[in-house]
Design a protein around this motif. Structure first.
Motif, PDB file in Angstrom:
ATOM      1  N   TYR A  11      58.134  74.257  12.922  1.00 49.02           N
ATOM      2  CA  TYR A  11      57.550  75.599  12.993  1.00 49.02           C
ATOM      3  C   TYR A  11      58.110  76.412  14.161  1.00 49.02           C
ATOM      4  O   TYR A  11      58.385  77.602  14.013  1.00 49.02           O
ATOM      5  CB  TYR A  11      56.026  75.506  13.112  1.00 49.02           C
ATOM      6  N   LYS A  52      59.938  80.048  13.729  1.00 48.70           N
ATOM      7  CA  LYS A  52      59.480  81.244  14.441  1.00 48.70           C
ATOM      8  C   LYS A  52      60.610  81.852  15.265  1.00 48.70           C
ATOM      9  O   LYS A  52      60.793  83.070  15.286  1.00 48.70           O
ATOM     10  CB  LYS A  52      58.296  80.895  15.339  1.00 48.70           C
ATOM     11  N   PRO A  62      55.709  82.814  10.087  1.00 50.06           N
ATOM     12  CA  PRO A  62      54.647  83.359  10.948  1.00 50.06           C
ATOM     13  C   PRO A  62      54.172  84.720  10.445  1.00 50.06           C
ATOM     14  O   PRO A  62      54.966  85.519   9.948  1.00 50.06           O
ATOM     15  CB  PRO A  62      55.332  83.483  12.311  1.00 50.06           C
TER      16      PRO A  62
END
Length: 214
Positions: free
Chosen positions: A7, A11, A172
């Protein structure tokens, strides 16, 4: 097979995409929701440049469902005959124009289900219209998005729907509105199918693709 990007890296990838291109735009020319819908429907198995060349004159004379019906299928074909599958696309555009008038008062609906119910409009086309016109953070997965999502490890999936769902889970929220455009443009101009230009890639150090080019 490419693994799954974490993640934090995802991002960071979108942070760089935004820094490079803060307001990415779709490349299909349109003047309203109806012409956008038609342009996207025509773009299946065709290039945006080819569609734009065919529709510039078309949209000057047929920018509403009623005007499109008045033009008729044969009249429409004269404008779009340089686009692949033009006959079936012309039938669909005339049919969807009729449906818009009969069921939606001539307006393009703002729900995925209603859009996808129109002739020649699939989930991807519906998502593009939702995103570009109604500013819904929908993930329209075309061949470019599918390739980038799998190649980078951002959202691996065996089919379009799996990649769409995976992207919805990992992108995101602050980047969701423009995510599909960033991915499309990256796939079209950098992470190309036959020979990716890894040397020009903004996210080369994050990407999990093992066969990076020099």
């Amino acid at each position: 097979m490419t693994g799954q990007l974490d993640y934090r890296s995802i991002k960071e990838a979108f942070r760089r995409f935004k820094l490079h291109r803060p307001e990415p735009k779709g490349e299909l020319e349109h003047v309203n929701a109806f012409t956008l819908l038609v342009a996207v429907a025509l773009s299946a198995q065709a290039t945006d440049k080819g569609v734009n060349k065919a529709t510039r004159r078309l949209f000057e004379i047929a920018d509403t469902p009623r005007k499109m019906l008045e033009l008729g299928e044969e009249g429409l074909i004269e404008h779009i005959k340089t686009i692949g599958l033009f006959r079936s696309k012309a039938r669909n555009v005339i049919a969807l124009s009729r449906r818009l008038i009969e069921e939606f008062d001539g307006e393009v609906p703002s729900s995925r289900a209603a859009l996808a119910s129109l002739p020649g409009v699939g989930r991807k086309t519906a998502n593009v219209v939702l995103n570009m016109w109604f500013r819904v953070p929908a993930m329209a997965v075309d061949t470019h998005v599918f390739r980038v999502a799998n190649r980078t490890g951002m959202a691996p999936g065996k089919d379009v729907l799996a990649v769409e769902r995976a992207l919805e889970d990992v992108v995101p929220a602050e980047y969701a509105l423009h995510a599909h455009h960033w991915l499309i443009l990256h796939g079209r101009y950098v992470c190309k199918a036959r020979k990716p230009d890894c040397g020009a890639c903004l996210i080369r150090d994050l990407c999990l693709f093992e066969e990076k080019t020099a």
